[in-house]
Design a protein around this motif. Structure first.
Motif, PDB file in Angstrom:
ATOM      1  N   LYS A 121      -8.850   3.746  -1.554  1.00 47.07           N
ATOM      2  CA  LYS A 121      -7.536   3.440  -2.147  1.00 47.07           C
ATOM      3  C   LYS A 121      -7.472   3.934  -3.593  1.00 47.07           C
ATOM      4  O   LYS A 121      -6.504   4.551  -4.018  1.00 47.07           O
ATOM      5  CB  LYS A 121      -7.298   1.923  -2.133  1.00 47.07           C
ATOM      6  N   MET A 175       0.832  -1.216   0.000  1.00 50.66           N
ATOM      7  CA  MET A 175       0.000   0.000   0.000  1.00 50.66           C
ATOM      8  C   MET A 175       0.870   1.271   0.000  1.00 50.66           C
ATOM      9  O   MET A 175       0.655   2.187  -0.771  1.00 50.66           O
ATOM     10  CB  MET A 175      -0.893  -0.057   1.241  1.00 50.66           C
ATOM     11  N   GLU A 188       2.480   1.722  -3.335  1.00 47.17           N
ATOM     12  CA  GLU A 188       1.556   2.271  -4.343  1.00 47.17           C
ATOM     13  C   GLU A 188       1.381   3.780  -4.173  1.00 47.17           C
ATOM     14  O   GLU A 188       1.390   4.543  -5.137  1.00 47.17           O
ATOM     15  CB  GLU A 188       0.179   1.602  -4.206  1.00 47.17           C
ATOM     16  N   LYS A 189       1.240   4.151  -2.904  1.00 49.93           N
ATOM     17  CA  LYS A 189       1.049   5.574  -2.580  1.00 49.93           C
ATOM     18  C   LYS A 189       2.262   6.392  -3.052  1.00 49.93           C
ATOM     19  O   LYS A 189       2.124   7.444  -3.684  1.00 49.93           O
ATOM     20  CB  LYS A 189       0.892   5.705  -1.068  1.00 49.93           C
ATOM     21  N   ILE A 239      -4.959  16.729 -12.782  1.00 50.81           N
ATOM     22  CA  ILE A 239      -4.186  17.169 -13.954  1.00 50.81           C
ATOM     23  C   ILE A 239      -4.910  18.213 -14.823  1.00 50.81           C
ATOM     24  O   ILE A 239      -4.332  19.256 -15.124  1.00 50.81           O
ATOM     25  CB  ILE A 239      -3.727  15.956 -14.797  1.00 50.81           C
ATOM     26  N   ILE A 288       4.610  14.549 -13.441  1.00 54.74           N
ATOM     27  CA  ILE A 288       3.713  15.280 -14.358  1.00 54.74           C
ATOM     28  C   ILE A 288       3.855  16.782 -14.157  1.00 54.74           C
ATOM     29  O   ILE A 288       3.992  17.554 -15.108  1.00 54.74           O
ATOM     30  CB  ILE A 288       2.257  14.816 -14.147  1.00 54.74           C
ATOM     31  N   ILE A 328       5.261  19.534 -16.879  1.00 55.97           N
ATOM     32  CA  ILE A 328       4.487  20.698 -17.327  1.00 55.97           C
ATOM     33  C   ILE A 328       5.262  21.991 -17.100  1.00 55.97           C
ATOM     34  O   ILE A 328       5.369  22.842 -17.988  1.00 55.97           O
ATOM     35  CB  ILE A 328       3.115  20.748 -16.619  1.00 55.97           C
ATOM     36  N   ILE A 329       5.859  22.106 -15.906  1.00 52.80           N
ATOM     37  CA  ILE A 329       6.629  23.328 -15.608  1.00 52.80           C
ATOM     38  C   ILE A 329       7.813  23.455 -16.562  1.00 52.80           C
ATOM     39  O   ILE A 329       8.069  24.515 -17.124  1.00 52.80           O
ATOM     40  CB  ILE A 329       7.088  23.347 -14.131  1.00 52.80           C
ATOM     41  N   ALA A 351       2.702  11.976  -9.855  1.00 45.58           N
ATOM     42  CA  ALA A 351       2.152  13.344  -9.835  1.00 45.58           C
ATOM     43  C   ALA A 351       3.265  14.366  -9.932  1.00 45.58           C
ATOM     44  O   ALA A 351       3.171  15.343 -10.693  1.00 45.58           O
ATOM     45  CB  ALA A 351       1.359  13.560  -8.557  1.00 45.58           C
ATOM     46  N   ALA A 355      -1.550  26.027 -14.951  1.00 46.06           N
ATOM     47  CA  ALA A 355      -0.181  26.143 -15.456  1.00 46.06           C
ATOM     48  C   ALA A 355      -0.122  27.056 -16.676  1.00 46.06           C
ATOM     49  O   ALA A 355       0.761  27.905 -16.792  1.00 46.06           O
ATOM     50  CB  ALA A 355       0.358  24.757 -15.800  1.00 46.06           C
ATOM     51  N   SER A 377       2.251   6.730  -6.850  1.00 50.79           N
ATOM     52  CA  SER A 377       1.316   7.738  -7.389  1.00 50.79           C
ATOM     53  C   SER A 377       1.796   9.158  -7.084  1.00 50.79           C
ATOM     54  O   SER A 377       1.612  10.071  -7.867  1.00 50.79           O
ATOM     55  CB  SER A 377      -0.100   7.514  -6.844  1.00 50.79           C
ATOM     56  N   MET A 421      -8.784   0.603   5.451  1.00 52.12           N
ATOM     57  CA  MET A 421      -9.085   1.533   4.352  1.00 52.12           C
ATOM     58  C   MET A 421      -9.836   0.807   3.246  1.00 52.12           C
ATOM     59  O   MET A 421      -9.388  -0.254   2.783  1.00 52.12           O
ATOM     60  CB  MET A 421      -7.769   2.105   3.813  1.00 52.12           C
ATOM     61  N   ALA A 442      -4.039  12.323  -8.358  1.00 56.91           N
ATOM     62  CA  ALA A 442      -3.190  13.141  -9.219  1.00 56.91           C
ATOM     63  C   ALA A 442      -3.782  13.258 -10.617  1.00 56.91           C
ATOM     64  O   ALA A 442      -3.744  14.327 -11.233  1.00 56.91           O
ATOM     65  CB  ALA A 442      -1.794  12.540  -9.291  1.00 56.91           C
ATOM     66  N   MET A 443      -4.338  12.119 -11.086  1.00 55.40           N
ATOM     67  CA  MET A 443      -4.910  12.119 -12.433  1.00 55.40           C
ATOM     68  C   MET A 443      -6.077  13.104 -12.541  1.00 55.40           C
ATOM     69  O   MET A 443      -6.219  13.817 -13.529  1.00 55.40           O
ATOM     70  CB  MET A 443      -5.401  10.715 -12.799  1.00 55.40           C
ATOM     71  N   LYS A 465      -7.228   7.719  -3.793  1.00 59.48           N
ATOM     72  CA  LYS A 465      -5.889   8.245  -3.499  1.00 59.48           C
ATOM     73  C   LYS A 465      -4.944   8.018  -4.669  1.00 59.48           C
ATOM     74  O   LYS A 465      -4.153   8.883  -5.029  1.00 59.48           O
ATOM     75  CB  LYS A 465      -5.332   7.586  -2.238  1.00 59.48           C
ATOM     76  N   ARG A 466      -5.072   6.823  -5.255  1.00 56.71           N
ATOM     77  CA  ARG A 466      -4.158   6.475  -6.335  1.00 56.71           C
ATOM     78  C   ARG A 466      -4.338   7.403  -7.534  1.00 56.71           C
ATOM     79  O   ARG A 466      -3.397   7.811  -8.179  1.00 56.71           O
ATOM     80  CB  ARG A 466      -4.387   5.028  -6.767  1.00 56.71           C
ATOM     81  N   PHE A 519      -4.842  21.472 -13.136  1.00 64.79           N
ATOM     82  CA  PHE A 519      -3.472  21.951 -13.002  1.00 64.79           C
ATOM     83  C   PHE A 519      -2.938  22.472 -14.334  1.00 64.79           C
ATOM     84  O   PHE A 519      -2.225  23.477 -14.382  1.00 64.79           O
ATOM     85  CB  PHE A 519      -2.571  20.830 -12.474  1.00 64.79           C
ATOM     86  N   ILE A 520      -3.318  21.774 -15.417  1.00 63.00           N
ATOM     87  CA  ILE A 520      -2.849  22.229 -16.735  1.00 63.00           C
ATOM     88  C   ILE A 520      -3.376  23.637 -17.022  1.00 63.00           C
ATOM     89  O   ILE A 520      -2.637  24.507 -17.490  1.00 63.00           O
ATOM     90  CB  ILE A 520      -3.287  21.237 -17.840  1.00 63.00           C
ATOM     91  N   LEU A 522       6.640  24.559 -19.870  1.00 62.54           N
ATOM     92  CA  LEU A 522       6.298  25.992 -19.862  1.00 62.54           C
ATOM     93  C   LEU A 522       7.539  26.868 -19.902  1.00 62.54           C
ATOM     94  O   LEU A 522       7.604  27.838 -20.654  1.00 62.54           O
ATOM     95  CB  LEU A 522       5.472  26.322 -18.614  1.00 62.54           C
TER      96      LEU A 522
END
Lengths: 453, 299
Positions: free
Chosen positions: B6, A1, A4-5, B17, A15, A19-20, A12, B24, A8, B1, B13-14, B9-10, B20-21, A23
């Motif tokens: 789960k 777990m 995985e966290k 995006i 990504i 992007i930065i 993030a 940005a 991810s 949990m 971020a997706m 949380k995973r 955020f784009i 830019l």
């Protein structure tokens, strides 16, 4: 777990980082290459060229545009209210000649144009097809950056008042078409008011002082002269009139070119001897918003108002208007609005055709309105000038007054703003004369102005 | 949990995006662009834009102008911003809180609050023009009131004089911004349990004691929001100045954002305008950081 966290989280971050980075790289590439993009050339074909003969015999007749889909031309200009109404007459005349062209007029003052347009131009776009502004210096700056269309083959520079057209010439080319011009001839008064109190225009400086004293004694008069307030230009007009009167027309030209500094003793003397005593004596009002001042002056709260000829179109009865210059004055300030076509105008060919119209017959139409303007096009028929304005023009001619460029409009840039702002300070704190003159001298853009003049 | 959490949380971020784009492209990108431009000089990249704007002595563009003190303004745009904040911030915060407390028991308080909030609703340019007229010698309420009570030195057009122009704008902005403080504080006070105040009253506390000992500490979070937002507003102020005084007379009421505009629109010096923008952004980061820190603490 936990793994995985973490994965991810890392994804993030990656990504975000990508992007930065993109830019930053994009910005850097853009900044590095943007110098090259100004060289883009337009591929339009303009068929209505004006013969560039020195004798000035170009054909100025406007022909009907070919039929086709209706095109809307966007025209930006500084006029609002009644002034916009007078310009609308020019638009109407053009639309009558070109039924397939509609013109949308948008009011945009010179300051707002200067703030908004360069960004548009830098992005290679222009919301306007034709732009009017009195700031010749700004047009030239835009031309230097490659944002303005060359009008050398559209408008014959020889057909205009030389001192007016010269201001929009740079690098041997003409970047804008002169439109109508205004004059700043002196102190305006109401004939009926002067008659009522037995007042006479002054013939000597002492006469002028006596007149101010008489005005002060008239019940209801707050101050003999109302000082118009805006961004500051009404005060600069007064100052220029004093400079021209007591220093001569050449001093005005020398101050513009930077040959003479503002803290020069002869400039200071004009302020010290003539202007400051009047301010200290309460002959000038504190600055009053200039359009409000027109009404207050008309309502006889003040006796005199120094203003441009556009005032003739702002009062109830222009036939009750008269003006006088300061005794001994040999020149007055005059300036014009200019029309230019941005390089990125959406309808280039039609915009150029409209420019040609406004620079010629359009001027006659505008001057025939109560706009308080006269043509800068030398071939315009003077008989078509609106009556009260024609009278002003004839008076100026009879007195043999030299028409001189506006000081702050010629220098331009942020110094113009400084000039206006410092004069506002001087008007309320005349003891700061030295500080004001030194500030103006210290921050004057000497090199640039000397080069361009 | 649970599995659902789960997955949430995973893929958190997706889901972030797209937003955020957009941020940005439309926020971060221009900020970076401005930052880069601020270092662009005719001779390549360097710090000369920053040096020039900081050492500028023209009254309309100077950031700091503190020679021959003490004297009336101009003191430079940065100092004007600081003076503005020093007066405007406590005044609006306290006035808003006090009014919110006093209006609690007034009949028709929502109408009064709405009127107070008008200052926030009207465009700031209009607010600037209103300020200009409010302080006009002939038609303005303030100079006329001063004249009536014998303050003859203030019976003048405040925006035309260097000693009163800045303070006129600050007072005007207090009027414009107090509605915000009042609304936030009123909402905070309304959400307080009535038992707090009732208990205090039973114990014999006066209204003043209730205000200071119960209301002020209880609405601290709302006050912090007001403080931070007001600081940001004070630092970014432009419209009012532009409409009312154009930074004058003699540069007596310039502010940072106005100086940035001068470089940008009249001087066409984009590098210097960007340098002022960066300085302004760095200054606004201070209250923003305080706020974020407090929010995170509470969170």
């Amino acid at each position: 777990m936990k793994v995985e966290k973490a994965v991810s989280k890392v994804a993030a971050y990656i990504i975000i980082a990508v992007i930065i980075t993109a830019l930053v790289t994009g910005s850097a590439v853009y900044l590095a290459t943007r110098g090259q993009v100004h060289t883009v050339t337009t591929t339009y074909t303009y068929t209505k060229t004006v013969p560039q003969t020195q004798t000035g015999t170009s054909t100025q007749t406007t022909t009907q545009s070919p039929t086709g889909p209706t095109i809307t031309l966007m025209v930006y200009g500084p006029w609002a209210g009644d002034e916009a109404k007078y310009f609308q007459a020019v638009i109407n005349a053009y639309e009558r000649l070109h039924p397939n062209i509609k013109i949308k007029y948008v009011t945009m003052r010179a300051e707002d144009l200067a703030a908004a347009m360069p960004i548009q131009f830098a992005a290679h776009t222009s919301p306007a097809d034709v732009v009017f502004t009195p700031w010749a210096w700004w047009i030239v700056k835009m031309a230097e950056k490659g944002y303005v269309e060359d009008l050398s083959n559209v408008v014959n520079a020889n057909e205009y008042i030389p001192s007016i057209v010269k201001k929009v010439e740079w690098n041997g080319k003409l970047w804008a078409a002169p439109f109508t011009m205004w004059l700043k001839p002196g102190f305006w008064y109401r004939k009926s008011f002067f008659e009522k109190y037995g007042l006479q225009p002054p013939k000597t400086w002492q006469d002028f002082l006596n007149l101010l004293n008489k005005l002060k004694k008239i019940p209801g008069i707050k101050h003999p002269i109302v000082s118009g307030d805006s961004t500051g230009w009404p005060l600069s007009d007064i100052v220029e009139h004093f400079i021209i009167t007591f220093g001569g027309p050449q001093l005005q030209l020398d101050l513009i070119s930077g040959k003479v500094k503002f803290n020069d003793p002869k400039v200071k003397e004009i302020f010290e001897k003539y202007l400051i005593p009047l301010i200290k004596n309460g002959d000038f009002s504190p600055p009053v918003e200039w359009t409000t001042a027109v009404q207050l002056w008309w309502d006889e709260k003040y006796g005199l108002y120094f203003m441009g000829t556009w005032i003739t179109g702002m009062v109830k009865d222009p036939n009750d208007l008269a003006f006088f210059t300061l005794p001994g004055c040999r020149g007055i300030v005059g300036g014009a609005d200019y029309a230019f076509v941005p390089k990125f105008a959406p309808h280039m060919q039609q915009a150029l055709d409209f420019i040609k119209f406004v620079a010629t017959k359009g001027q006659e139409i505008h001057a025939a309105q109560p706009s308080g303007k006269i043509p800068t096009w030398l071939k315009a028929d003077p008989n078509k000038i609106w009556g009260p304005m024609k009278q002003v023009y004839m008076t100026v001619k009879e007195k043999g007054l030299q028409i001189l460029p506006d000081l702050d409009d010629s220098v331009g840039g942020d110094w113009q703003k400084l000039f206006w702002d410092q004069l506002k300070l001087l008007w309320v704190e005349p003891d700061k004369l030295d500080q004001v003159l030194n500030t103006l001298a210290q921050h004057f853009p000497y090199k640039e102005t000397q080069t361009s003049s | 949990m649970s599995t659902e959490i789960k997955i949430k949380k995973r893929y958190l971020a997706m889901f972030l995006i797209p937003g955020f784009i957009l941020v940005a492209i439309f926020v971060i990108g221009p900020i970076i662009g401005t930052f880069i431009i601020s270092f662009e000089t005719p001779n390549g990249f360097g710090l000369s834009n920053y040096y020039d704007v900081i050492t500028e002595t023209s009254p309309t563009k100077a950031l700091v102008l503190l020679n021959d003190m003490p004297r009336p303004p101009p003191w430079g745009a940065l100092i004007h911003n600081l003076v503005w904040t020093a007066i405007h911030l406590p005044a609006t915060t306290f006035l808003g809180l006090l009014l919110a407390y006093l209006l609690r028991r007034v009949y028709g308080r929502s109408i009064v609050k709405s009127i107070m909030f008008i200052g926030m609703v009207i465009p700031m340019v209009v607010g600037g023009l209103i300020i200009r007229f409010m302080f006009d010698k002939y038609i303005g309420i303030v100079p006329n009131l001063c004249g009536l009570i014998g303050l003859t030195g203030l019976d003048k057009t405040w925006t035309s004089y260097p000693d009163t122009a800045l303070i006129a704008l600050i007072i005007g902005s207090i009027w414009l911004w107090t509605g915000f403080s009042l609304t936030i504080h009123a909402a905070a006070i309304d959400s307080l349990p009535k038992t707090y105040i009732e208990a205090a009253k039973i114990d014999g506390a006066s209204d003043w004691q209730i205000f200071w000992k119960i209301i002020v500490p209880s609405v601290r979070a709302a006050t912090l929001t007001v403080i931070v937002m007001t600081m940001l507003w004070d630092l970014k102020i432009f419209d009012i100045v532009y409409a009312a005084t154009k930074g004058g007379p003699g540069g007596a009421s310039t502010v940072l954002a106005f100086v940035m505009w001068l470089y940008f629109a009249l001087d066409l010096a984009y590098g210097k305008a960007a340098a002022v923008a960066v300085i302004l952004t760095l200054l606004t980061l201070i209250p923003a950081a305080i706020y974020i820190r407090q929010v995170m603490k509470r969170g």
